[in-house]
Design a protein around this motif. Structure first.
Motif, short mmCIF file in Angstrom:
data_model
loop_
_atom_site.label_atom_id
_atom_site.label_comp_id
_atom_site.label_asym_id
_atom_site.label_seq_id
_atom_site.Cartn_x
_atom_site.Cartn_y
_atom_site.Cartn_z
N ILE A 96 -7.15 10.73 8.35
CA ILE A 96 -6.00 10.96 7.47
C ILE A 96 -6.31 10.55 6.03
O ILE A 96 -6.94 9.52 5.78
CB ILE A 96 -4.75 10.21 7.98
N LYS A 97 -5.91 11.39 5.09
CA LYS A 97 -6.01 11.08 3.68
C LYS A 97 -4.69 10.45 3.24
O LYS A 97 -3.62 10.77 3.78
CB LYS A 97 -6.28 12.35 2.86
N ILE A 98 -4.76 9.57 2.23
CA ILE A 98 -3.55 8.86 1.80
C ILE A 98 -3.37 8.94 0.29
O ILE A 98 -4.28 8.63 -0.47
CB ILE A 98 -3.59 7.38 2.24
N ILE A 99 -2.17 9.37 -0.10
CA ILE A 99 -1.78 9.40 -1.51
C ILE A 99 -0.60 8.46 -1.70
O ILE A 99 0.40 8.55 -0.96
CB ILE A 99 -1.35 10.82 -1.95
N VAL A 100 -0.70 7.55 -2.64
CA VAL A 100 0.46 6.72 -3.01
C VAL A 100 1.18 7.41 -4.15
O VAL A 100 0.56 7.88 -5.11
CB VAL A 100 0.02 5.30 -3.43
N PHE A 101 2.51 7.49 -4.03
CA PHE A 101 3.36 8.13 -5.03
C PHE A 101 4.37 7.08 -5.47
O PHE A 101 5.35 6.81 -4.79
CB PHE A 101 4.06 9.34 -4.40
N SER A 102 4.12 6.42 -6.61
CA SER A 102 4.89 5.22 -6.93
C SER A 102 4.98 4.98 -8.43
O SER A 102 4.21 5.56 -9.21
CB SER A 102 4.22 4.01 -6.26
N MET A 103 5.92 4.12 -8.82
CA MET A 103 6.06 3.69 -10.21
C MET A 103 5.39 2.34 -10.45
O MET A 103 5.48 1.78 -11.53
CB MET A 103 7.54 3.60 -10.60
N GLU A 104 4.71 1.83 -9.44
CA GLU A 104 4.02 0.55 -9.57
C GLU A 104 2.95 0.63 -10.65
O GLU A 104 2.12 1.54 -10.66
CB GLU A 104 3.39 0.17 -8.24
N GLU A 105 2.96 -0.34 -11.57
CA GLU A 105 2.00 -0.35 -12.67
C GLU A 105 1.05 -1.54 -12.63
O GLU A 105 0.16 -1.64 -13.49
CB GLU A 105 2.74 -0.36 -14.01
N ARG A 106 1.21 -2.44 -11.67
CA ARG A 106 0.36 -3.63 -11.64
C ARG A 106 -1.04 -3.23 -11.17
O ARG A 106 -1.23 -2.79 -10.05
CB ARG A 106 0.97 -4.69 -10.73
N LEU A 107 -1.99 -3.38 -12.07
CA LEU A 107 -3.33 -2.86 -11.84
C LEU A 107 -4.02 -3.48 -10.63
O LEU A 107 -4.73 -2.79 -9.90
CB LEU A 107 -4.19 -3.07 -13.09
N GLN A 108 -3.84 -4.78 -10.43
CA GLN A 108 -4.53 -5.43 -9.32
C GLN A 108 -4.02 -4.91 -7.98
O GLN A 108 -4.80 -4.74 -7.04
CB GLN A 108 -4.36 -6.95 -9.39
N ARG A 109 -2.73 -4.65 -7.88
CA ARG A 109 -2.17 -4.12 -6.63
C ARG A 109 -2.75 -2.73 -6.35
O ARG A 109 -3.11 -2.42 -5.22
CB ARG A 109 -0.64 -4.05 -6.72
N ILE A 110 -2.84 -1.92 -7.38
CA ILE A 110 -3.39 -0.57 -7.24
C ILE A 110 -4.87 -0.63 -6.89
O ILE A 110 -5.36 0.08 -6.02
CB ILE A 110 -3.17 0.24 -8.53
N ARG A 111 -5.60 -1.51 -7.58
CA ARG A 111 -7.03 -1.68 -7.34
C ARG A 111 -7.28 -2.10 -5.89
O ARG A 111 -8.21 -1.61 -5.24
CB ARG A 111 -7.59 -2.72 -8.31
N SER A 112 -6.45 -2.99 -5.38
CA SER A 112 -6.61 -3.46 -4.00
C SER A 112 -6.43 -2.32 -3.00
O SER A 112 -7.13 -2.26 -1.98
CB SER A 112 -5.60 -4.57 -3.71
N LEU A 113 -5.49 -1.43 -3.28
CA LEU A 113 -5.27 -0.29 -2.38
C LEU A 113 -6.50 0.60 -2.31
O LEU A 113 -6.88 1.07 -1.24
CB LEU A 113 -4.06 0.52 -2.84
N PHE A 114 -7.12 0.84 -3.44
CA PHE A 114 -8.33 1.67 -3.45
C PHE A 114 -9.50 0.95 -2.78
O PHE A 114 -10.22 1.54 -1.97
CB PHE A 114 -8.71 2.03 -4.89
N ASN A 115 -9.67 -0.32 -3.08
CA ASN A 115 -10.83 -1.06 -2.57
C ASN A 115 -10.70 -1.50 -1.13
O ASN A 115 -11.67 -1.47 -0.37
CB ASN A 115 -11.10 -2.27 -3.46
N GLU A 116 -9.50 -1.93 -0.74
CA GLU A 116 -9.32 -2.50 0.60
C GLU A 116 -8.78 -1.51 1.62
O GLU A 116 -9.04 -1.63 2.81
CB GLU A 116 -8.39 -3.71 0.51
N GLN A 117 -8.01 -0.52 1.18
CA GLN A 117 -7.40 0.43 2.11
C GLN A 117 -7.93 1.85 1.95
O GLN A 117 -7.36 2.79 2.49
CB GLN A 117 -5.86 0.43 1.93
N GLN A 118 -8.99 2.00 1.19
CA GLN A 118 -9.63 3.31 1.01
C GLN A 118 -8.61 4.39 0.60
O GLN A 118 -8.58 5.49 1.15
CB GLN A 118 -10.36 3.75 2.27
N LEU A 119 -7.80 4.04 -0.37
CA LEU A 119 -6.82 4.99 -0.89
C LEU A 119 -7.54 6.20 -1.48
O LEU A 119 -8.57 6.06 -2.12
CB LEU A 119 -5.96 4.32 -1.97
N ASP A 120 -6.98 7.40 -1.27
CA ASP A 120 -7.60 8.62 -1.78
C ASP A 120 -7.04 9.02 -3.14
O ASP A 120 -7.76 9.61 -3.95
CB ASP A 120 -7.39 9.76 -0.78
N ALA A 121 -5.77 8.72 -3.38
CA ALA A 121 -5.18 9.11 -4.67
C ALA A 121 -3.96 8.25 -4.97
O ALA A 121 -3.26 7.79 -4.06
CB ALA A 121 -4.78 10.58 -4.66
#
Length: 221
Positions: free
Chosen positions: A88-113
């Motif tokens: 499964i591919k995963i896209i987050v669709f959000s207004m979250e702007e905190r860079l570390q939270r976003i970075r963690s999703l890409f690095n730890e949860q293999q976020l696709d977009a």
């Protein structure tokens, strides 16, 4: 192209916009959910029936109501799904702007977009689809700094725990005493003070209060 898409989003008007776009792009089946628990159960059911979802589009923040939830955020939903072997591919669709939270999703949860909610978010969603089809990651320009190597933070689990203790109101001496009881090293007061001083310099904070505030803004604690 994706044939079966799962959406976890508690704002109905947003969900409809995404659904319409997906149908326009040729998606055959779109399943809508307003709760992370519901999305997870539908994901597990589809996995068991060997009719897996190709794509998950999830918000990060969900408003609490009368219904008790085990998975209370998109982060928790994604982490739960990633525990199961799936393509499964995963896209987050959000207004979250905190860079570390976003970075963690890409690095730890293999976020696709990561598509930032804005007036051009549907356009960004189309771009995200194109990138994912080419096995490339996508991130909206508003938060692209989250993947900038020059913006990377040199912190570890010890620093995160230290910041949490500081946010809870513990003094350096109290933190030191707790660390000694829990065999967390370094535990000396001077070592803790040096570590906090390093963090203040890194985050350009003048004092402990400002340091905690910056850490919260970055999504570290």
């Amino acid at each position: 192209m994706f044939n079966k898409v799962l959406i976890a989003e508690d704002l109905g008007w947003n969900t409809k916009r995404i659904e319409q776009q997906l149908i326009t792009m040729g998606v055959k089946e779109v399943v809508l959910t307003e709760y992370c628990d519901d999305a997870y159960l539908k994901y597990l059911k589809a996995l068991k029936e060997e009719k897996s979802f190709d794509l998950l589009i999830a918000d990060l923040s969900f408003k609490e109501d009368h219904r008790e939830q085990k998975l209370k955020s998109g982060d928790e939903l994604i982490a739960a799904i990633r525990k199961h072997p799936s393509n499964i591919k995963i896209i987050v669709f959000s207004m979250e702007e905190r860079l570390q939270r976003i970075r963690s999703l890409f690095n730890e949860q293999q976020l696709d977009a990561y598509v930032f909610k804005s007036r051009k978010s549907i356009e960004d969603l189309r771009e995200a689809f194109v990138c994912i089809k080419k096995d490339e990651r996508y991130i909206s320009s508003q938060v692209a700094a989250a993947l900038d190597k020059q913006q990377s933070l040199e912190i570890d689990d010890y620093d995160i725990l230290l910041l949490k203790k500081l946010a809870e109101g513990y003094s350096n001496r109290e933190i030191s005493d707790q660390y000694k009881k829990e065999s967390i090293n370094p535990s000396g007061v001077s070592s803790i003070e040096k570590r906090l001083n390093k963090l203040r310099i890194q985050f350009k904070a003048n004092n402990a209060v400002q340091l905690v505030a910056v850490a919260k803004d970055l999504g570290l604690i």
